[in-house]
Scaffold this active site. Structure first.
Site, PDB file in Angstrom:
ATOM      1  N   ASP A   1      -8.929  45.496  67.583  1.00  0.00           N
ATOM      2  CA  ASP A   1      -7.870  44.963  68.445  1.00  0.00           C
ATOM      3  C   ASP A   1      -7.032  43.938  67.687  1.00  0.00           C
ATOM      4  O   ASP A   1      -6.802  44.091  66.485  1.00  0.00           O
ATOM      5  CB  ASP A   1      -8.518  44.343  69.693  1.00  0.00           C
ATOM      6  CG  ASP A   1      -7.638  44.428  70.925  1.00  0.00           C
ATOM      7  OD1 ASP A   1      -6.603  43.735  70.950  1.00  0.00           O
ATOM      8  OD2 ASP A   1      -7.980  45.162  71.870  1.00  0.00           O
TER       9      ASP A   1
ATOM     10  N   HIS B   1      -4.928  39.500  73.614  1.00  0.00           N
ATOM     11  CA  HIS B   1      -5.431  40.831  73.963  1.00  0.00           C
ATOM     12  C   HIS B   1      -6.871  41.048  73.508  1.00  0.00           C
ATOM     13  O   HIS B   1      -7.760  41.374  74.307  1.00  0.00           O
ATOM     14  CB  HIS B   1      -4.512  41.895  73.366  1.00  0.00           C
ATOM     15  CG  HIS B   1      -4.680  43.262  73.939  1.00  0.00           C
ATOM     16  ND1 HIS B   1      -5.582  44.173  73.445  1.00  0.00           N
ATOM     17  CD2 HIS B   1      -4.051  43.887  74.959  1.00  0.00           C
ATOM     18  CE1 HIS B   1      -5.495  45.299  74.134  1.00  0.00           C
ATOM     19  NE2 HIS B   1      -4.580  45.143  75.063  1.00  0.00           N
TER      20      HIS B   1
ATOM     21  N   ASN C   1      -1.359  53.614  79.576  1.00  0.00           N
ATOM     22  CA  ASN C   1      -0.748  53.017  80.767  1.00  0.00           C
ATOM     23  C   ASN C   1       0.583  53.649  81.177  1.00  0.00           C
ATOM     24  O   ASN C   1       1.433  52.977  81.751  1.00  0.00           O
ATOM     25  CB  ASN C   1      -0.505  51.528  80.512  1.00  0.00           C
ATOM     26  CG  ASN C   1      -1.768  50.770  80.226  1.00  0.00           C
ATOM     27  OD1 ASN C   1      -2.845  51.175  80.625  1.00  0.00           O
ATOM     28  ND2 ASN C   1      -1.641  49.654  79.519  1.00  0.00           N
TER      29      ASN C   1
ATOM     30  N   SER D   1      -6.493  48.949  78.931  1.00  0.00           N
ATOM     31  CA  SER D   1      -7.065  48.055  77.918  1.00  0.00           C
ATOM     32  C   SER D   1      -8.193  47.213  78.496  1.00  0.00           C
ATOM     33  O   SER D   1      -9.135  46.851  77.797  1.00  0.00           O
ATOM     34  CB  SER D   1      -5.994  47.093  77.383  1.00  0.00           C
ATOM     35  OG  SER D   1      -5.146  47.709  76.467  1.00  0.00           O
TER      36      SER D   1
END
Length: 503
Positions: free
Chosen positions: A204, A245, A349, A436
């Site tokens: 990530d 994130h 998404n 996520s």
């Protein structure tokens, strides 16, 4: 600024190969210079034309070797240098070489090497100055709905100096974690918080290593930045810059039970930060490949992948560059899975039916997007690669989140992903939404399952993860959801179950 790895021992080898190339990033010369041999005296054709280098933009490439062994890989490395390229990194075990070149006909020149199976540019924009010097960079902008971004963050700061309390004391914000109750994690914690022997690699944007809810569980030795395509294990390299994130994802997986903030799905397992996101928010293939290989090499049992690989939302077999990159990434993923790693990935998404793709106008996102047919041979990677656990998102009511991608025989399992409270930068906490956020719930349950059954292979863990999921039927009257109660396009095998994992 963070410390930077300015070069790789092999990163400049091909640049001194005696071939004059122009590295001007704006020069895009795509027509090869070809020297033709004259016919011989008997009128027979001469030798095949020889392609000469042509100055062009600086680009990175994945080069796939015909056979994954050291000898064949060395042949390809020599061919790369002869074509005016530099080797960034080589993976003998999967037969993939990452290269960089400002030769506009680099791919064509490598085509004559028998050890080369395919070559693909990893992006459509030239390599930036930061990337070219292998700098540290990272960001995730929430504005693009197609990306796997966190959205709607609301941050509340906590005192980073608070000492951890005994584990019988509830963490202050546990009562706000509806997601943990939804998957039975709160009940699972009455049995176990997971094993320190289990490692989850968070591929990530980096993890705040000194966050009070994460510091005890971040495995510093297993963490690295893969932004350059080469793993850099220095502490500063894998720290996030301005994106929460990766830190948010890590908290959902393994925020510690310490009387501070929240509790993760598996609050006693270790997590490693494997940074793959650059300052422009891109996860390029060379970084992702490095991420999978580094996670495997450092003993990860599970990886979480809350992203898709840029610059293409869907990588297609009918394009030479995209096909070659797709092959290279798949080799890294399959290698990791053969080594026992469970790779968990967010479905995306864009509210798309991944089982019935038609057209896409969202990519490439590093230059100018084009409208193209994606109905055949096109895949969101890594989510749609074989063996990857693909996760859709649900709301607090159990419905599919409106943004979540779906698709019969594509979605494997579902997990909470709307308004998820977790750790963020500056030692704080905030809520975010996205697939996520759903994916790390499944990664956390896989870690609990591995803790309970340490001898299970990665394939066995995946099979049990699916069999233990709670069946969720399609909503009544919703035609987009196809399949059975036990396996459908919205929820796959069902909602992930943490309690069953530890029972």
């Amino acid at each position: 600024m963070f410390n930077r790895s300015t070069s790789h021992p092999r990163s400049r080898r091909g640049l001194a190969a005696g071939i004059a190339l122009t590295a001007a990033l704006g020069a895009t010369l795509l027509v090869p210079s070809v020297a033709f041999a004259a016919p011989d005296t008997k009128g027979k054709p001469g030798k095949p034309p020889v392609i000469q280098p042509v100055p062009g933009p600086l680009m990175n490439y994945t080069v796939n070797v015909t056979k994954a062994n050291h000898g064949q890989t060395k042949k390809v490395e020599r061919a790369i240098e002869a074509a005016g390229g530099a080797v960034i990194e080589s993976y003998d075990e999967i037969g993939v070489v990452i290269a960089q070149s400002s030769n506009a006909v680099f791919s064509q020149m490598l085509a004559s090497e028998k050890a080369v199976e395919s070559v693909g540019a990893t992006r459509t924009a030239p390599v930036s100055e930061t990337d070219a010097t292998f700098g540290v960079s990272e960001s995730l902008a929430p504005s693009d709905p197609g990306r796997l971004r966190a959205t709607g963050a609301e941050t509340e700061t906590k005192d980073a100096g608070v000492e951890a309390l005994v584990d019988v004391v509830p963490d202050p914000s546990e009562n706000r974690q509806w997601d943990m109750a939804a998957i039975g994690a709160d009940k699972a914690h009455e049995i176990t918080d997971g094993s320190r022997n289990v490692l989850v690699a968070v591929i990530d944007s980096g993890i705040q290593g000194d966050h009070p809810d994460l510091v005890a569980n971040v495995d510093v030795a297993a963490s690295a930045s893969c932004l350059s395509g080469v793993a850099d294990s220095s502490y500063d390299s894998w720290q996030p810059t301005n994106s929460s994130h990766g830190t948010h994802v890590a908290g959902t997986i393994a925020a510690a039970r310490n009387g501070i903030g929240i509790v993760g799905v598996a609050p006693n397992v270790r997590v490693s930060a494997v940074k793959v996101v650059n300052d422009d928010g891109f996860i390029y293939p060379e970084a992702a490949i490095c991420g999978f290989m580094h996670a495997t090499a450092t003993g990860a049992d599970v990886t979480n992948n809350s992203y898709y690989i840029d610059p293409w939302e869907f990588w297609c077999d009918n394009d030479a560059d995209q096909s070659a990159v797709k092959t290279a990434v798949d080799r890294a993923v399959q290698y990791s899975q053969k080594k026992g790693v469970v790779n968990v990935a967010a479905a995306g998404n864009s509210n798309l039916d991944l089982a019935n793709k038609t057209v896409s106008s969202s990519s490439p996102n590093d230059t100018v997007p084009v409208t193209r047919d994606i109905s055949v041979g096109c895949a969101d990677i890594p989510a749609e690669l074989d063996g990857v656990v693909t996760v859709s998102s649900t709301t607090s009511t159990g419905a599919r989140s409106s943004f979540s991608n779906y698709g019969r025989d594509v979605i494997d399992i579902a997990a909470p992903g709307s308004s998820i409270l977790s750790t963020v930068l500056n030692s704080g906490y905030g809520t975010s939404s996205g697939t996520s956020m759903a994916s790390p719930h499944v990664a956390g349950v896989a870690a609990l399952l591995k803790s309970a059954h340490p001898k299970y292979s990665g394939q066995k863990l995946t099979e049990v993860l699916y069999s233990q999921a709670t069946d969720v039927p399609c909503p009544v009257g919703v035609a987009q959801c196809t399949g059975t109660t036990a396996d459908n396009g919205f929820f796959g095998e069902g909602l992930v179950d943490a309690l069953k994992a530890v029972n």
